[in-house]
Design an enzyme around this catalytic site. Structure first.
Site, PDB file in Angstrom:
ATOM      1  CB  SER A 239      -0.903   0.005   1.225  1.00  0.00           C
ATOM      2  OG  SER A 239      -0.128   0.212   2.389  1.00  0.00           O
ATOM      3  CE  LYS A 240      -2.343   6.857  -2.158  1.00  0.00           C
ATOM      4  NZ  LYS A 240      -3.500   7.659  -1.806  1.00  0.00           N
ATOM      5  NE  ARG A 241       0.700   0.198   5.986  1.00  0.00           N
ATOM      6  CZ  ARG A 241       1.432  -0.798   6.455  1.00  0.00           C
ATOM      7  NH1 ARG A 241       2.621  -0.561   6.930  1.00  0.00           N
ATOM      8  NH2 ARG A 241       0.961  -2.024   6.444  1.00  0.00           N
ATOM      9  N   GLY A 243       5.566   3.092  -0.018  1.00  0.00           N
ATOM     10  CA  GLY A 243       6.206   3.859  -1.088  1.00  0.00           C
ATOM     11  C   GLY A 243       5.259   3.965  -2.270  1.00  0.00           C
TER      12      GLY A 243
END
Length: 471
Positions: A239-241, A243
RNA sequence: GUCCCCAUCGUCUAGCCUGGCCUAGGACGCCGGCCUUUCAAGCCGGCAACACGGGUUCGAAUCCCGUUGGGGACACCA
């Protein structure tokens, strides 16, 4: 054997992420391998979360990686009558019923069940009510089988068995008239003649819910293949966290589309020890037989390495073209436009072995495009000393005397100067490098000179001489 | 909680289906060396794994069961 028809069916609730691209790639590969059709379908039945921007981003991402589709993009919101028609058909056949439980009631019961540690399934309280013509808000529910088993022969997971007792009566038509996912996919996959449904394994447990709907509708059940998920470094779903996950973000960071596809295809698929595959090779070798069942951790370092491989192997001309937007963003677009195509290719040749991304290459190219170079002060202090100044000056004079400023002549001049001074190559090469580029690391000196040309080289050398004298 | 999926170096994986060829191979990364005008690239070498416990078998990374761990699903989201 009938023609293979596969599809990629993203929901436009955000950008196209790399997991989606991998799913699309596997579908596309399978279609191309079997000379079948690859269909693009936008699942936008959630009006509150779907956006036009997301659709645009998905199409842009698909085009960038080059996964071309043969049909579509279809949009589910253009096909509403179809879903309603088939839902009602189910109702008439007694295989669906109206449910007047409100969303709030349902939510409450769901939470209650979860709190008690039970599976939060619909209790079926409207099942036997036999509501024929609901007056207020009502949703249509599918009468799911309660007994027996649903068996899936999955292309990647193998045989998977579900007890129908875990199934509940899912809503197929919402009270606002929109179909739900599990219903619209079935109708579309059937009507579009999809032969193989290849998707993420987060859909594996949806499959036993969908199979009975295919059957109730009298449709042929397609084959299923569930691909494992891509995980982040902490083994949690990517997921976004972790990268960047948007495919277009990778484009903007300077990755080549073929490198992305090559990386993604090796995440969960292999062909012996081979690491680098051309698109053609992927198509020829792809098979679900060697698709991994387990999930894979996304490894940015390996992607970077592959990208570097592709930058090195690609036609310099093509790399030069792809480099343009990065040069513009680096503020040297105008300067680059003033150069010949031939010069740009030489630039690429000089940097292709020391750039892992196009962005890196553009940054490295700046001193060769701008007339005023950014001097690394520490480097200048170390190498542009008063002691070296006379040698730099002599070198500049000798260079100026080289008739056509060719490599042989320049090299001879350079060697003469160091021989006369009785120093080693590196002792003069580093000061010259700093003088010409402002940096301590660069391509070979004569490649640098070749890019700078006679005037640029002499001017920078002379400027460095006066600076060194003052130091 | 219930159901489902998964399990080989840090990571991607080969091998597993069709047990012996496995002293477990390759790749990324890391470490060391070579090359060298710098930085890279390239080449050579090194470190590093069959989750655990039971079976079955002459023999198990490979087959079976269990445990543990990880992931996913359980919406009028997709």
């Amino acid at each position: 054997m009938s023609q293979v028809r596969v599809r990629f069916a993203p929901s436009p609730t955000g950008y196209l992420h790399i997991g989606g691209v991998r799913t699309a790639l596997f579908n596309w590969l399978y279609a191309r391998r079997h000379h079948g059709a690859f269909i693009l379908r936008i699942e936008d039945t959630d009006q509150s979360r779907s956006t036009e921007e997301a659709i645009t981003a998905i199409l842009e991402g698909m085009r960038w990686v080059g996964l071309d589709w043969d049909e579509g993009p279809y949009r589910q919101t253009d096909r509403m009558e179809l879903y309603r028609e088939h839902a009602l058909r189910l109702f008439k056949a007694g295989q669906a019923y109206w449910c007047v439980c409100t969303a709030e009631e349902l939510e409450e019961r769901r939470k209650e069940a979860l709190a008690k540690g039970l599976q939060p399934r619909y209790d079926g309280r409207c099942r036997e009510r036999g509501i024929a013509n609901p007056t207020g808000d009502a949703a249509l529910r599918f009468r799911a089988p309660q007994e027996g088993q649903t068996v899936i022969e999955d292309l990647v997971k193998g045989r998977v068995v579900f007890d129908n007792a875990v199934l509940d009566d899912l809503i197929i038509l919402r009270s606002n008239g929109y179909p739900t996912y599990n219903f619209s996919v079935v109708v579309d996959d059937a009507l579009m003649g999809i032969t193989h449904v290849v998707r993420g394994d987060d859909h594996l447990t949806n499959t036993p819910r969908q199979v009975p709907i295919f059957q109730a509708l009298g449709f042929q059940v397609p084959q299923f293949g569930h691909l494992s998920m891509i995980l982040g470094s902490d083994k949690a779903r990517l997921s976004k966290r972790h990268g960047a996950t948007s495919i277009l973000a990778y484009r903007d960071m300077g990755y080549l589309p073929e490198a992305m596809l090559n990386y993604l295809v090796r995440l969960g698929w292999s062909f012996g020890d081979q690491e680098v595959f051309s698109l053609q090779e992927m198509i020829e070798r792809f098979s679900f037989d060697n698709v991994q069942k387990s999930s894979a951790v996304f490894n940015p370092e390996k992607l970077l390495w592959l990208n570097a491989q592709y930058i090195k192997q690609s036609e310099p001309k093509r790399v030069a073209e792809q480099l343009q937007p990065f040069l513009e963003r680096a503020g040297v677009g105008a300067e680059a436009a003033g150069k010949s195509g031939e010069w740009m290719e030489r630039l690429v040749l000089a940097f292709r072995e020391r750039s892992q991304t196009l962005e890196e290459m553009a940054q490295a190219a700046i001193p060769y495009l701008r007339s005023d170079i950014q001097m690394d002060e520490a480097a200048a202090k170390k190498f542009l000393t008063p002691a070296i100044a006379p040698l730099l000056e002599r070198l500049a004079d000798r260079f100026a005397a080289v008739p056509d400023f060719d490599k042989e002549g320049l090299e001879a001049a350079f060697k003469n100067v160091i021989a006369e001074a009785g120093i080693k190559m590196g002792e003069l090469a580093q000061p010259v490098r700093v003088a010409l580029t402002g940096r301590t690391a660069s391509p070979g000196l004569f490649e640098v000179i070749d890019l700078l040309g006679r005037d640029g080289t002499l001017e920078r050398l002379r400027r460095a001489v006066s600076r060194a004298q003052r130091a």
